[in-house]
Design a protein around this motif. Structure first.
Motif, short mmCIF file in Angstrom:
data_model
loop_
_atom_site.label_atom_id
_atom_site.label_comp_id
_atom_site.label_asym_id
_atom_site.label_seq_id
_atom_site.Cartn_x
_atom_site.Cartn_y
_atom_site.Cartn_z
N LYS A 36 0.81 -0.99 0.00
CA LYS A 36 0.08 0.09 0.13
C LYS A 36 0.99 1.19 -0.05
O LYS A 36 0.78 2.20 -0.87
CB LYS A 36 -0.92 -0.07 1.26
CG LYS A 36 -2.08 0.80 0.93
CD LYS A 36 -3.30 0.64 2.18
CE LYS A 36 -3.92 1.83 1.99
NZ LYS A 36 -4.26 1.97 3.62
N GLU A 37 1.91 1.23 0.79
CA GLU A 37 2.88 2.10 0.79
C GLU A 37 3.57 2.58 -0.53
O GLU A 37 3.63 3.71 -0.95
CB GLU A 37 4.02 2.24 1.88
CG GLU A 37 3.28 2.29 3.43
CD GLU A 37 4.49 2.11 4.65
OE1 GLU A 37 4.71 2.95 5.31
OE2 GLU A 37 4.65 0.86 4.53
N ARG A 38 3.90 1.48 -0.97
CA ARG A 38 4.62 1.50 -2.25
C ARG A 38 3.74 2.16 -3.54
O ARG A 38 4.11 2.79 -4.20
CB ARG A 38 5.26 0.25 -2.77
CG ARG A 38 6.38 -0.39 -1.80
CD ARG A 38 6.95 -1.37 -2.62
NE ARG A 38 7.95 -2.38 -1.63
CZ ARG A 38 9.24 -1.61 -1.29
NH1 ARG A 38 9.53 -0.52 -1.90
NH2 ARG A 38 10.13 -2.15 -0.73
N SER A 39 2.43 1.56 -3.53
CA SER A 39 1.81 2.17 -4.62
C SER A 39 1.16 3.41 -4.25
O SER A 39 0.62 4.21 -5.21
CB SER A 39 0.19 1.22 -4.47
OG SER A 39 -0.30 1.51 -3.24
N ALA A 40 1.49 4.12 -2.97
CA ALA A 40 1.03 5.46 -2.82
C ALA A 40 2.29 6.54 -3.45
O ALA A 40 2.12 7.72 -3.32
CB ALA A 40 0.83 5.68 -1.37
N ILE A 41 3.47 5.70 -3.78
CA ILE A 41 4.59 6.60 -4.09
C ILE A 41 4.15 7.13 -5.46
O ILE A 41 4.00 6.46 -6.33
CB ILE A 41 5.92 5.82 -4.19
CG1 ILE A 41 6.23 5.04 -2.84
CG2 ILE A 41 7.16 6.58 -4.66
CD1 ILE A 41 7.57 4.21 -2.80
N THR A 139 2.24 -5.70 -12.11
CA THR A 139 1.16 -5.84 -10.87
C THR A 139 0.77 -4.49 -10.49
O THR A 139 -0.58 -4.21 -10.14
CB THR A 139 1.46 -6.54 -9.65
OG1 THR A 139 2.14 -7.86 -10.28
CG2 THR A 139 0.64 -6.90 -8.98
N LEU A 140 1.79 -3.57 -10.26
CA LEU A 140 1.37 -2.36 -9.85
C LEU A 140 0.44 -1.54 -10.91
O LEU A 140 -0.38 -0.72 -10.44
CB LEU A 140 2.73 -1.31 -9.49
CG LEU A 140 2.28 -0.05 -8.80
CD1 LEU A 140 2.06 -0.09 -7.45
CD2 LEU A 140 3.69 0.83 -8.86
N GLY A 141 0.76 -1.79 -12.18
CA GLY A 141 0.19 -1.07 -13.09
C GLY A 141 -1.37 -1.37 -13.04
O GLY A 141 -2.14 -0.45 -13.28
N LYS A 142 -1.34 -2.76 -12.86
CA LYS A 142 -2.84 -3.19 -12.80
C LYS A 142 -3.56 -2.64 -11.62
O LYS A 142 -4.68 -2.50 -11.63
CB LYS A 142 -2.80 -4.96 -13.00
CG LYS A 142 -2.37 -5.25 -14.39
CD LYS A 142 -2.41 -6.79 -14.49
CE LYS A 142 -1.93 -7.12 -15.86
NZ LYS A 142 -1.56 -8.26 -16.15
N MET A 143 -3.15 -2.79 -10.44
CA MET A 143 -3.48 -2.06 -9.19
C MET A 143 -3.87 -0.88 -9.38
O MET A 143 -5.17 -0.58 -8.95
CB MET A 143 -2.41 -2.26 -8.24
CG MET A 143 -2.48 -3.60 -7.21
SD MET A 143 -1.13 -3.44 -6.25
CE MET A 143 -1.37 -2.42 -4.93
N LEU A 144 -3.23 0.03 -10.16
CA LEU A 144 -3.37 1.34 -10.14
C LEU A 144 -4.28 1.60 -11.73
O LEU A 144 -3.81 2.62 -12.17
CB LEU A 144 -2.07 2.34 -10.34
CG LEU A 144 -1.31 2.18 -8.78
CD1 LEU A 144 -0.12 2.95 -9.23
CD2 LEU A 144 -2.25 2.63 -7.83
N LYS A 145 -4.95 0.94 -12.28
CA LYS A 145 -5.55 1.07 -13.46
C LYS A 145 -6.09 1.98 -13.99
O LYS A 145 -5.95 2.58 -15.09
CB LYS A 145 -6.40 -0.43 -13.85
CG LYS A 145 -7.70 -0.41 -13.23
CD LYS A 145 -8.33 -1.43 -13.68
CE LYS A 145 -9.64 -1.90 -13.07
NZ LYS A 145 -9.50 -2.14 -11.46
#
Ligand code: FAD
Ligand code: SF4
Length: 500
Positions: A36-41, A139-145
């Protein structure tokens, strides 16, 4: 550092990087930073020259990450155990491993990991269509679609490669004892360079035969300086020279010497002669003065440095309104080069829509920022000329999208009675390239298909003993990374056969 502008992070990003680094120190080596923290960067944008300024120069458009920016972008990576990004890479670069080294600030270790499977990271970091390959699987790209901001794998690859070169950390690969065997490589594009490196590492004496006066293939004569500085390609070529590879330029295999004649002196031959024959529309008026192929236009501009009006005397057609036909990387390069060579207006004509364009997303965005005008769902029916045989325009037909065709894209369907005249003084046809049939015609029993592509087996071996082929001459016009992959596969087979 060459072509590298260290970008200052803004205050917020600096604090964020500091917090992450401190957190890692207190958590020890296990990196207790949650997904979660990483995806918020925030995703780190690529710094670039100002669009208005860059349309008037040929210096590189994208400026590259600085160290802090690269580390922050690397911290976005989740280190997925199933490595979906690796599956998306045609040469299976160990992506999470190299990004983990960037997170630690170990830039040399990162580039060495990439080089396990990709010898040209500074090139691939710049020209690979990452958004359709590794980054499409992230995966991150898909999470933040919503934002589609996958980890910027290509930009990180470019960063570490530039860091290595800029800090004089490039190491020449170790070479085994000389075997006494000789390998000839025809063509010095990415396929030939990769095959040459892998055969030289094995201890074979390697000579590259190149038709042009400079090695590098499309990376030198096709892709413009503003996208891939030639000094980077030359540095890669120099590494091969340091490994003992000989390069003979102005050597047209099939004319200077045939493949059979080369085989008299060499134990194996690799053909990486690319796909340098331009396709044309075949419509009336295509032979008017001022209508030319993108290959001719870009070769004059890049290899013969027509843009350097003070030093080069290469003649270049004077253009006010240039029209480029096509929607791939070649079309984008030709259009952006026309702008830099002084054309007042540059239009791209494409039969489908932006959605279906095969060009790299970043190139399309850059072209739009620079003021290139896109005319979608259009195609010329014929070109119109004046009494001196110079092109003055074309009749354009409107199109709409129909059912999907074999390429998986909607078929462009012409709208009846929709043609109109579009005025221009220069037309650049960028519809793709095919292999030049010279080698298949001058080499007895070398099998090629109807389009001139050399036929190979799963090891890249051709119908002839000791003759291998790879890259665009086998695949048709493809990509740098696919050409390198084929060069590598062929070298493996050559090395195996020469070890017997
Ligand atoms: P090439 O790079 O074509 O090299 C072949 C070499 O063989 C040339 O130097 C040629 O002079 C030499 N040769 C040919 N015949 C002979 C002969 N008979 N004797 C001796 N030498 C010979 N790909 C991407 O991945 N990303 C991009 O952004 C991209 N942009 C492109 C832009 C342009 C303008 C073009 C034209 C292509 C682009 N491509 C891009 C495609 C990519 O460059 C090619 O797929 C790749 O270079 C193919 O590598 P290769 O080694 O097979 O052939
Ligand atoms: Fe990192 Fe994306 Fe690869 Fe996962 S898929 S390891 S987030 S680059």
């Amino acid at each position: 550092m060459e072509n590298q502008t260290a970008v200052e992070l803004n205050d917020e990003a600096k604090v964020l990087l500091q917090v992450i680094l401190e957190k890692k120190v207190s958590a020890g080596k296990e990196h207790k930073i949650s997904a979660k923290e990483r995806s918020a960067i925030p995703a780190q944008e690529m710094p670039a020259q100002d669009p208005a300024a860059r349309g008037k120069n040929v210096s590189e458009v994208a400026l590259g990450y600085g160290e802090d920016q690269a580390r922050l972008e690397a911290e976005r990576c989740l280190g997925c155990k199933n490595e979906p990004c690796v599956n998306g890479c045609p040469v299976a670069v160990p992506i999470p491993r190299f990004i983990a080294e960037i997170q630690e600030g170990n830039f040399k270790a990162a580039v060495d990991i990439i080089k396990e499977t990709n010898l040209l990271p500074a090139v691939c970091g710049r020209v690979c269509p990452q958004e359709k390959q590794c980054q499409a699987e992230c995966t991150l790209g898909k999470m933040l679609k919503d934002t589609g901001k996958a980890v910027a794998i290509g930009r990180l690859e470019r960063f570490v490669a530039d860091w290595e070169r800029g800090n004089n950390k490039v190491t020449v690969p170790a070479i085994k004892n000389a075997t006494g065997k000789k390998v000839a490589i025809i063509g010095s594009g990415p396929a030939g360079l990769t095959a040459a490196a892998d055969c030289a590492r094995e201890g074979h004496a390697v000579t590259i035969f190149e038709a042009f006066h400079k090695p590098g293939g499309v990376m030198v004569y096709g892709i413009p300086e503003f996208r891939l500085p030639k000094s980077i390609v030359q540095a890669e070529v120099q590494n091969l020279v340091k490994m003992g590879v000989l390069i003979e330029t102005n050597f047209l295999a099939g004319r200077t010497r045939t493949v059979s004649e080369i085989l008299e002196d060499y134990n194996a031959v690799f053909i990486g002669a690319g796909a340098g024959l331009p396709k044309f529309l075949g419509c009336p008026g295509e032979n008017l003065v001022g209508v030319m192929s993108a290959n001719e236009y870009l070769t004059r501009a890049n290899l013969m440095k027509a843009y350097n009006t003070e030093k080069a005397d290469t003649p270049m057609y004077k253009s006010e309104v240039t029209v480029v036909i096509g929607g791939g990387n070649v079309a984008m390069d030709a259009a952006r080069m026309a702008l830099r060579l002084g054309s007042r207006e540059v239009h791209v004509i494409y039969r489908r829509t932006r959605e279906e364009m095969p060009a790299r997303a970043e190139e399309i965005e850059h072209a739009i920022e620079e003021g290139i005008v896109f005319n979608f769902l259009r195609n010329p029916e014929c070109f119109i000329g004046d009494e001196e045989g110079r092109v003055t325009g074309m009749e354009l037909l409107k199109y709409e999208l129909g059912e999907k065709d074999n390429s998986g894209r909607p078929r462009p369907v012409a709208v009846k009675n929709s043609s109109y005249v579009f005025n221009c003084d220069t037309v650049i046809v960028a519809l793709g390239n095919e292999p030049n049939p010279l080698l298949s015609r001058t080499t007895e029993n070398l099998n090629a298909d109807k389009k001139g592509k050399i036929i190979v087996d799963e090891t890249q071996k051709t119908s002839l003993d000791k003759v291998y082929a790879g890259g665009d001459i086998v695949l048709g016009a493809a990509t740098v990374i696919l050409a390198m992959g084929e060069g590598r596969k062929a070298a493996e087979a050559i090395n195996k056969s020469l070890a017997l």
